[in-house]
Design a protein around this motif. Structure first.
Motif, PDB file in Angstrom:
ATOM      1  N   ILE C 324      14.275  10.652  17.546  1.00  0.00           N
ATOM      2  CA  ILE C 324      13.064   9.823  17.550  1.00  0.00           C
ATOM      3  C   ILE C 324      12.171  10.207  16.375  1.00  0.00           C
ATOM      4  N   ASN C 325      12.168  11.505  16.059  1.00  0.00           N
ATOM      5  CA  ASN C 325      11.382  11.967  14.915  1.00  0.00           C
ATOM      6  C   ASN C 325      11.883  11.330  13.623  1.00  0.00           C
ATOM      7  N   ILE C 326      13.197  11.170  13.538  1.00  0.00           N
ATOM      8  CA  ILE C 326      13.769  10.561  12.336  1.00  0.00           C
ATOM      9  C   ILE C 326      13.304   9.118  12.178  1.00  0.00           C
ATOM     10  N   LEU C 327      13.292   8.403  13.304  1.00  0.00           N
ATOM     11  CA  LEU C 327      12.828   7.015  13.239  1.00  0.00           C
ATOM     12  C   LEU C 327      11.356   6.973  12.842  1.00  0.00           C
ATOM     13  N   ILE C 328      10.568   7.846  13.466  1.00  0.00           N
ATOM     14  CA  ILE C 328       9.130   7.872  13.142  1.00  0.00           C
ATOM     15  C   ILE C 328       8.939   8.169  11.652  1.00  0.00           C
ATOM     16  N   ASN C 329       9.622   9.211  11.166  1.00  0.00           N
ATOM     17  CA  ASN C 329       9.503   9.570   9.745  1.00  0.00           C
ATOM     18  C   ASN C 329       9.838   8.388   8.858  1.00  0.00           C
ATOM     19  N   THR C 330      11.011   7.805   9.094  1.00  0.00           N
ATOM     20  CA  THR C 330      11.494   6.743   8.223  1.00  0.00           C
ATOM     21  C   THR C 330      10.483   5.610   8.124  1.00  0.00           C
ATOM     22  N   PHE C 331       9.997   5.175   9.282  1.00  0.00           N
ATOM     23  CA  PHE C 331       9.090   4.035   9.264  1.00  0.00           C
ATOM     24  C   PHE C 331       7.729   4.419   8.719  1.00  0.00           C
ATOM     25  N   TYR C 332       7.297   5.613   9.035  1.00  0.00           N
ATOM     26  CA  TYR C 332       5.996   6.027   8.525  1.00  0.00           C
ATOM     27  C   TYR C 332       6.020   6.101   6.997  1.00  0.00           C
ATOM     28  N   TYR C 333       7.059   6.723   6.448  1.00  0.00           N
ATOM     29  CA  TYR C 333       7.140   6.832   4.989  1.00  0.00           C
ATOM     30  C   TYR C 333       7.175   5.448   4.357  1.00  0.00           C
ATOM     31  N   ALA C 334       8.008   4.579   4.943  1.00  0.00           N
ATOM     32  CA  ALA C 334       8.139   3.234   4.381  1.00  0.00           C
ATOM     33  C   ALA C 334       6.794   2.522   4.398  1.00  0.00           C
ATOM     34  N   PHE C 335       6.075   2.692   5.481  1.00  0.00           N
ATOM     35  CA  PHE C 335       4.785   2.031   5.625  1.00  0.00           C
ATOM     36  C   PHE C 335       3.788   2.554   4.593  1.00  0.00           C
ATOM     37  N   MET C 336       3.701   3.884   4.484  1.00  0.00           N
ATOM     38  CA  MET C 336       2.764   4.471   3.530  1.00  0.00           C
ATOM     39  C   MET C 336       3.117   4.071   2.093  1.00  0.00           C
ATOM     40  N   VAL C 337       4.415   4.138   1.794  1.00  0.00           N
ATOM     41  CA  VAL C 337       4.869   3.802   0.446  1.00  0.00           C
ATOM     42  C   VAL C 337       4.471   2.370   0.107  1.00  0.00           C
ATOM     43  N   THR C 338       4.638   1.479   1.084  1.00  0.00           N
ATOM     44  CA  THR C 338       4.290   0.086   0.856  1.00  0.00           C
ATOM     45  C   THR C 338       2.810  -0.058   0.549  1.00  0.00           C
ATOM     46  N   ILE C 339       1.988   0.557   1.376  1.00  0.00           N
ATOM     47  CA  ILE C 339       0.538   0.441   1.165  1.00  0.00           C
ATOM     48  C   ILE C 339       0.154   0.975  -0.215  1.00  0.00           C
ATOM     49  N   ILE C 340       0.658   2.169  -0.542  1.00  0.00           N
ATOM     50  CA  ILE C 340       0.241   2.795  -1.807  1.00  0.00           C
ATOM     51  C   ILE C 340       0.773   2.003  -2.993  1.00  0.00           C
ATOM     52  N   SER C 341       2.052   1.667  -2.935  1.00  0.00           N
ATOM     53  CA  SER C 341       2.682   0.957  -4.047  1.00  0.00           C
ATOM     54  C   SER C 341       2.003  -0.383  -4.304  1.00  0.00           C
ATOM     55  N   ILE C 342       1.742  -1.100  -3.209  1.00  0.00           N
ATOM     56  CA  ILE C 342       1.122  -2.418  -3.331  1.00  0.00           C
ATOM     57  C   ILE C 342      -0.293  -2.271  -3.881  1.00  0.00           C
ATOM     58  N   SER C 343      -1.036  -1.312  -3.353  1.00  0.00           N
ATOM     59  CA  SER C 343      -2.413  -1.149  -3.820  1.00  0.00           C
ATOM     60  C   SER C 343      -2.423  -0.839  -5.310  1.00  0.00           C
ATOM     61  N   LEU C 344      -1.557   0.089  -5.713  1.00  0.00           N
ATOM     62  CA  LEU C 344      -1.502   0.448  -7.133  1.00  0.00           C
ATOM     63  C   LEU C 344      -1.172  -0.785  -7.977  1.00  0.00           C
ATOM     64  N   SER C 345      -0.208  -1.557  -7.525  1.00  0.00           N
ATOM     65  CA  SER C 345       0.219  -2.709  -8.316  1.00  0.00           C
ATOM     66  C   SER C 345      -0.865  -3.768  -8.400  1.00  0.00           C
ATOM     67  N   ILE C 346      -1.606  -3.946  -7.301  1.00  0.00           N
ATOM     68  CA  ILE C 346      -2.689  -4.933  -7.319  1.00  0.00           C
ATOM     69  C   ILE C 346      -3.741  -4.509  -8.333  1.00  0.00           C
ATOM     70  N   VAL C 347      -4.099  -3.233  -8.261  1.00  0.00           N
ATOM     71  CA  VAL C 347      -5.097  -2.722  -9.204  1.00  0.00           C
ATOM     72  C   VAL C 347      -4.611  -2.936 -10.640  1.00  0.00           C
ATOM     73  N   LEU C 348      -3.327  -2.683 -10.857  1.00  0.00           N
ATOM     74  CA  LEU C 348      -2.745  -2.842 -12.189  1.00  0.00           C
ATOM     75  C   LEU C 348      -2.864  -4.272 -12.688  1.00  0.00           C
ATOM     76  N   SER C 349      -2.441  -5.212 -11.856  1.00  0.00           N
ATOM     77  CA  SER C 349      -2.497  -6.617 -12.256  1.00  0.00           C
ATOM     78  C   SER C 349      -3.929  -7.003 -12.540  1.00  0.00           C
ATOM     79  N   TYR C 350      -4.805  -6.478 -11.710  1.00  0.00           N
ATOM     80  CA  TYR C 350      -6.208  -6.825 -11.807  1.00  0.00           C
ATOM     81  C   TYR C 350      -6.797  -6.323 -13.116  1.00  0.00           C
ATOM     82  N   LEU C 351      -6.456  -5.073 -13.456  1.00  0.00           N
ATOM     83  CA  LEU C 351      -7.004  -4.496 -14.684  1.00  0.00           C
ATOM     84  C   LEU C 351      -6.331  -5.092 -15.916  1.00  0.00           C
TER      85      LEU C 351
END
Lengths: 328, 365, 515
Positions: C324-351
């Protein structure tokens, strides 16, 4: 209600000069039309007044104040674009309210203003719709409403009607004039359509290749342009007689007269006035003919006419200078 | 809702979400138990009923001493060592209390890295002194079983007799062999040292020659389990595996035949082999030292040692255990000359890393 | 905004990567030069990459050509499956290949001759072709579909001679696409890790990437690993630059296929059989994993044991943590990566700053293990940061893809709308929330899907960085397979596959365009 003065405004994009030391005046509470062919720099002029672009040189003075570096909203301008530029994800209501939210007005005030503007522009029934459900004319009314609710001192219109069909265009531009008369906002209206320009302008500026070639009262300009370029742009007859370049508007050809005669080459009927091409000496000139007379004409027939020499401009051998009246 | 409020809400949600995971992470970081054991995945897994034996050894300890045990299995004994080294290197403290499976070679690496503590359990006398000395005279690792490295073959597919390493220089034979990667497997490294000792000390030639001649034909697997799996898979056509001299006993016990037989190196009428002694060690600064000491004592006691022969298929280190009858078929270490004596512990310590690099150099070609 | 981007970018990529350079040690480089395996692994890595890219371009390119020229219902199926195999987690591909074509594989036990697909050099190339031929297929397909209609009609009016058209129109149009897909395939194959580790196995079949991992993990020789990383980085930078340079001509693969129905008669039958074989080749690994997740290989019965083990959520000795920890890890990382990556990219396009945009592409030159190595040196001295290191590595890996996808969406927003907001004093963050993000809903969702898929499937960096408590699904599959827990491994792989598929189907339906 404000007046705008431009002083020696120059703007370059790379090597091309969009505006070349433009100085002009946009009177308070009137409709000023900036007329020019595409590429003449007229849109750039508008964008520089709005603050979307900054000039390389020169001053923009609104009500006696230099506005360099001020943001569009600080200049008290609003703008209507060639394409309505409505936000597809917002309803008509939210589109109209778009510019009000940053003003931090209370909800009631916003609502009142949106409803009032919708009333004025006869789009009250559309408030809940989305832009994709509107016709071209409706969209442009919404865009106009969006511009008016912020109560601008100056409304900039960048060929707002050019994408509408002819009937709607005529209807809307009359409405625009009525609207301006009621609100007394200073309008600056950019177009390439001379009919439109003559019809709605209180003050006319003609721009060519980044330079102002005419500025003043529209009818005066039309009847007596100051340069051969404006004459050409206003579709005047330009002919050479006795080695001299002259120009006159089609209205100067009076078909009732009998001083001259020529041969009818082509007939172009239209609503109200049709026009005909007349071979006269070595030139072809155009004249307007009331519709009921045009059916009496036939191609190849000889026609007698006079020229109102008060409207003839003479440009000398090289087509420069002139302005005197001459008898040919 | 006001957009600033909405923004703030989203940011707070993300912060809470991150903090929540950070907290969750910090809780899972601790293996909630009173004793943590690192070992290789095949430990005691090869008997009639691995689960019963697992329970008897680990659950049995939990019941007897009232301590909870968590066992973490790695592909190979060397991985347990690497995991502990990393934990100590990075954080200065290990998570594991005990490593089961460090043999007479790996223990040198472990001692060199300083990750083990000495511990002599009170019942140490059940382990013969020479075995203890052969593994580690200082007591950083206590023997629990031992056996010879041998070529194990499937009689139904091939028969090996009087064979030596040089015979594998024939591609036809090398193509039938599956071995283990010495950088990743304790069996593999034992085999490498056996080969080095035999070539350098008995034959007096360069040990690299053998690997150069077999590298294109031999199949090298990351762990003993992988290698054995290939050996068992007939389609793979690898009827010879580097394994243990006790495997014939396994074969006899399960199949009532010595279909899976073993040979050691035969040279000038004498038999040579590498003796692998596996030990149990306490990790330096073990978080649960007391329980760990009890477990070492438990692991070499008869309670556990009785399972070694038929479940781990090695000779139990405890001298009081009677061998099952199937072990008649195993090759007993006393019957052969141990090649270990030709490589001193000092020599192993000094050269191990270079040998591994040399090996990889050869095998990369 | 810019400073926010720079701080996160520094932490998630640049500082860790620079740390690698700071830790360069002459001793490491010196020793590296004296090791034969450097040259051997270099030769192997380059030659397998060349084979993989050439075969991928030929096999995939031919399929794209046929797809564009024949009216076939296979088109959307094949392109969908192609997207799935291109974006599939590497460990799932490697695992699927060994299940099918490995020793006593599902197929090789009946057709032994196919074992070349699952073992040795040819096996590695076969898996890379599986991975990358859909890329060539799609680029060639898109390239052909992008030929201006008028130009095409003008040519066809004088006779629809296939050979003539191919020579005069198709080939000139296809060359840049083919070359770009060659370069990208080369880049991917060059840094392949899961495939050489699982299919290759022995050191002579390891890529440089695998050697870096091995030196770091089993020789515990950081200096040597860093030295080898540098060598790899230099080669990667060259190819990443070439790829970016050539991919400029590929920005507009809006797919509007002509469906000309050029191929008739026997040509058509041969082409269709070819497509069907390719389809089977692309689908089989996925099917084999699903099949083996229900089948106990020891008793030859169908059971749910694998799934029960995974969803039972109990502590696994092999993994050193609970499922269960593996599932939690996998999804949590994916979720965080998505938020950070998307935010960075939005800022980039914007600037919209050229240098910042380039910065987002920089990680392209860094292989997964290199990213992992940087994070290892930067973060791992603090135990609490282990998961941060993994998230950071995933962010860096996904940033080039995600920022590109968002940037394309951003440039498609009509300029008038942005000017309109400026005129009405709607600016800054407020404009972003009120105008830009709502207009970019679709590209945002696609970019988010890409980030999710990259993080879910990431293998190299995670393999280096994880410990039992931070294991992800990809790593669990690798470990369970190594321990021959095939049912649990297949169950985990099926779960990972299913999630990835759902996301990919979403991408495929939303846009014909990928990467």
């Amino acid at each position: 209600m404000s007046e705008v003065v431009l002083r020696e405004v120059t703007k370059k994009f790379g090597d091309t000069i969009a505006l070349d030391s433009v100085s002009s005046y946009f009177p308070r509470g009137k409709i000023t039309v900036v007329l020019g062919p595409s590429g003449s720099g007229k849109s750039t002029l508008l964008r520089i007044i709005s603050g979307l672009e900054n000039p390389d040189r020169g001053d923009i003075i609104i009500d006696g104040e230099e506005v360099e570096g001020l943001e569009p909203y600080q200049r008290g301008v609003a703008m209507v674009f060639q394409y309505p530029a409505l936000f597809p994800h917002l309803s008509v209501y939210d589109n109209i309210a778009f510019g009000l939210e940053p003003l931090k007005l209370d909800k009631k005030e916003i609502d009142d203003r949106v409803k009032a503007a919708a009333e004025t522009l006869e789009i009250k029934d559309l408030l809940d719709r989305y832009p994709s459900m509107l016709s071209g004319g409706e969209m442009q009314r919404v865009a106009l409403a969006r511009a008016l609710v912020v109560r601008p001192r100056i409304l900039l219109l960048d060929e707002p009607l050019s994408h509408l069909d002819v009937n709607l265009r005529t209807k809307l531009r009359r409405e625009l004039v009525d609207l301006q008369r009621r609100l007394s906002i200073t309008f600056i209206y950019v177009t390439h359509d001379q009919d439109e320009a003559l019809e709605i302008s209180d003050h006319l500026i003609i721009l060519n290749q980044g330079k102002v070639i005419e500025e003043g009262e529209p009818l005066k300009i039309y009847l007596a342009p100051n340069s051969i370029e404006s004459a050409r742009f206003l579709s005047h007859n330009i002919i050479v007689i006795n080695d001299e370049l002259i120009s006159f508007p089609p209205e100067a050809v009076i078909l009732d007269g009998d001083d001259e005669y020529g041969v009818v080459e082509s007939i172009y009927p239209a609503r109200g006035y049709g026009s005909i091409a007349i071979r006269w000496t070595n030139n072809v000139i155009y004249a307007y003919v009331p519709l009921e007379q045009i059916q009496n004409l036939s191609q190849g027939a000889t026609i007698r006419f006079s020229i109102n020499y008060e409207l003839v401009r003479k440009w000398g051998k090289r087509g420069v200078g002139g302005g005197e009246l001459h008898r040919v | 809702m006001n957009w600033k409020l909405r923004m703030a809400f989203i940011i707070i949600a993300i912060i809470i979400f991150t903090a929540g995971y950070a907290y969750y992470f910090s809780t899972t970081q601790r293996l909630e138990s009173e004793l943590v054991i690192y070992t290789y995945e095949s430990l005691l897994k090869w008997g009639d009923d691995p689960e019963a034996v697992y329970n008897a050894v680990f659950k049995g300890f939990e019941e007897k001493y009232g301590v909870t045990v968590k066992v973490v299995e790695f592909p190979d004994a060397r991985d347990t060592l690497l995991a502990v080294i990393e934990e100590i290197n990075l954080y200065g403290e290990p998570k594991a209390d005990i490593i089961i499976g460090l043999d007479n070679i790996l223990v040198e690496e472990a001692k060199g890295r300083g990750i083990l503590d000495r511990y002599i359990p009170p019942n140490i006398d059940v382990i013969p002194k020479d075995l203890r000395d052969a593994l580690d005279p200082d007591g950083y690792s206590i023997p629990y079983d031992y056996g010879l490295i041998a070529f194990v073959f499937d009689r139904e597919r091939i028969v090996l007799e009087d064979i030596s390493l040089e015979d594998f220089e024939d591609p036809a034979l090398a193509s039938l062999l599956v071995a283990e990667d010495p950088s990743r497997s304790s069996t593999g490294i034992s085999f490498l040292l056996m080969e080095i000792a035999f070539y350098e000390k008995i034959l007096g030639t360069d040990w690299r020659d053998w690997w150069i001649s077999v590298r294109d034909y031999i199949n090298v697997q990351p762990s003993w389990g992988d290698a054995y799996n290939i050996f068992f898979t007939e389609e793979a056509n690898r009827p010879i595996v580097v394994s243990y001299g006790t495997d014939p006993a396994y074969s006899f016990y399960f199949y009532n035949s010595t279909r899976y037989d073993a040979v050691v190196l035969s040279f000038e009428g004498k038999d040579y082999a590498w003796l692998q002694i596996e030990g149990i060690s306490i990790v330096k600064d073990a978080p649960h030292r007391k329980a760990a000491e009890k477990f070492v004592e438990w692991f070499i006691s008869e309670d556990v040692q009785q399972y070694m022969a038929l479940n781990n298929w090695m000779y139990p280190a405890n001298k009081n255990i009677e061998l099952p009858s199937s072990y008649e078929y195993a090759i007993h270490p006393d019957e052969v000359i141990a090649l270990n004596q030709y490589l001193s512990k000092q020599e192993i310590r000094d050269n191990l890393k270079d040998w591994l690099k040399e090996w990889i150099n050869i095998m990369s070609g | 905004m810019a400073s926010l981007y720079i701080i996160i970018y520094l932490l998630m990529f640049l500082l860790p990567s620079l740390l690698i350079l700071l830790r360069i040690d002459l001793d490491g480089i010196f020793r590296l030069l004296h090791l034969d395996f450097l040259l051997n692994s270099f030769i192997f890595t380059v030659s397998q990459s060349l084979w993989s890219s050439i075969l991928s371009v030929i096999i995939g390119g031919a399929a794209g050509y046929i797809l564009a020229l024949s009216e076939t219902k296979l088109s959307s199926i094949l392109r969908g499956v192609g997207l799935a195999s291109f974006m599939a987690p590497p460990i799932v591909v490697a695992y699927g290949f060994t299940l099918l074509y490995g020793e006593a594989g599902l197929i090789t036990q009946f057709i032994p001759i196919l074992s070349f697909l699952g073992t040795g050099f040819s096996g590695i190339v076969a898996a890379h072709v599986f991975y990358n031929s859909p890329l060539a297929m799609n680029l060639v397909f898109a390239g052909l579909s992008g030929i201006p209609r008028d130009e095409f009609d003008a040519m066809s009016i004088y006779g629809r001679n296939l050979r003539y058209l191919t020579r005069k129109i198709f080939i000139p149009y296809l060359l840049p696409s083919a070359f770009a897909s060659f370069l990208l395939t080369f880049l991917y194959s060059f840094t392949s890790l899961a495939i050489p580790l699982v299919i290759g196995g022995k050191p002579s079949l390891w890529t440089i990437e695998a050697y870096i991992y091995w030196i770091m993990k089993y020789l515990l020789d950081t200096k040597l690993a860093i030295a080898l990383t540098l060598v790899q980085l230099l080669i990667m930078a060259l190819f990443a630059y070439l790829y970016l340079y050539f991919s400029k001509s590929l920005i507009s693969p809006e797919i509007s296929p002509y469906r000309i129905g050029f191929l008739r008669g026997w040509q058509r039958y041969i082409s269709l059989s070819y497509l069907i074989i390719l389809l089977l080749y692309l689908v089989m690994p996925f099917i084999s994993i699903l099949y083996s997740s229900f089948r106990n290989p020891y008793t030859n019965t169908f059971t749910l044991e694998g799934y029960m083990e995974v969803f039972g959520g109990r502590f696994s000795n092999i993994l050193g943590t609970s499922h269960i920890n593996i599932l939690i890890n996998t999804f949590y990382y994916a979720f965080m990566v998505t938020i950070i990556s998307i935010s960075l990219s939005i800022v980039l396009s914007y600037l919209n700053n050229m240098y910042l945009n380039l910065s987002a592409l920089l990680p392209l030159a860094f292989s997964p293990v290199t990213l992992g190595l940087g994070m290892y040196l930067f973060y791992l001295n603090v135990p609490e940061f282990r998961w941060v290191a993994i998230v950071a590595a995933h962010v860096a890996a996904s940033l080039p893809l995600v920022s590109r996808s968002i940037d394309i969406g951003f440039t498609r927003i009509p300029k008038e709308l942005l000017e309109a907001s400026e005129v009405f004093n709607v600016r800054g963050l407020y404009r972003l929330l009120k105008v830009i993000l709502p207009l970019m809903k679709e590209p945002l969702m696609i970019a988010a899907s890409l980030a999710l898929v990259v993080s879910l499937g990431e293998f190299g960096a995670t393999l280096l960085l994880h410990n039992p408590q931070t294991t992800t699904l990809s790593i669990a599959i690798y470990k369970l397979r190594a321990a021959r827990r095939f049912m649990a491994a297949s169950a985990e792989a099926s779960i990972l596959m299913a999630i990835t598929m759902i996301i990919l189907i979403y991408i495929a339906r939303k846009s014909g365009r990928w990467i």
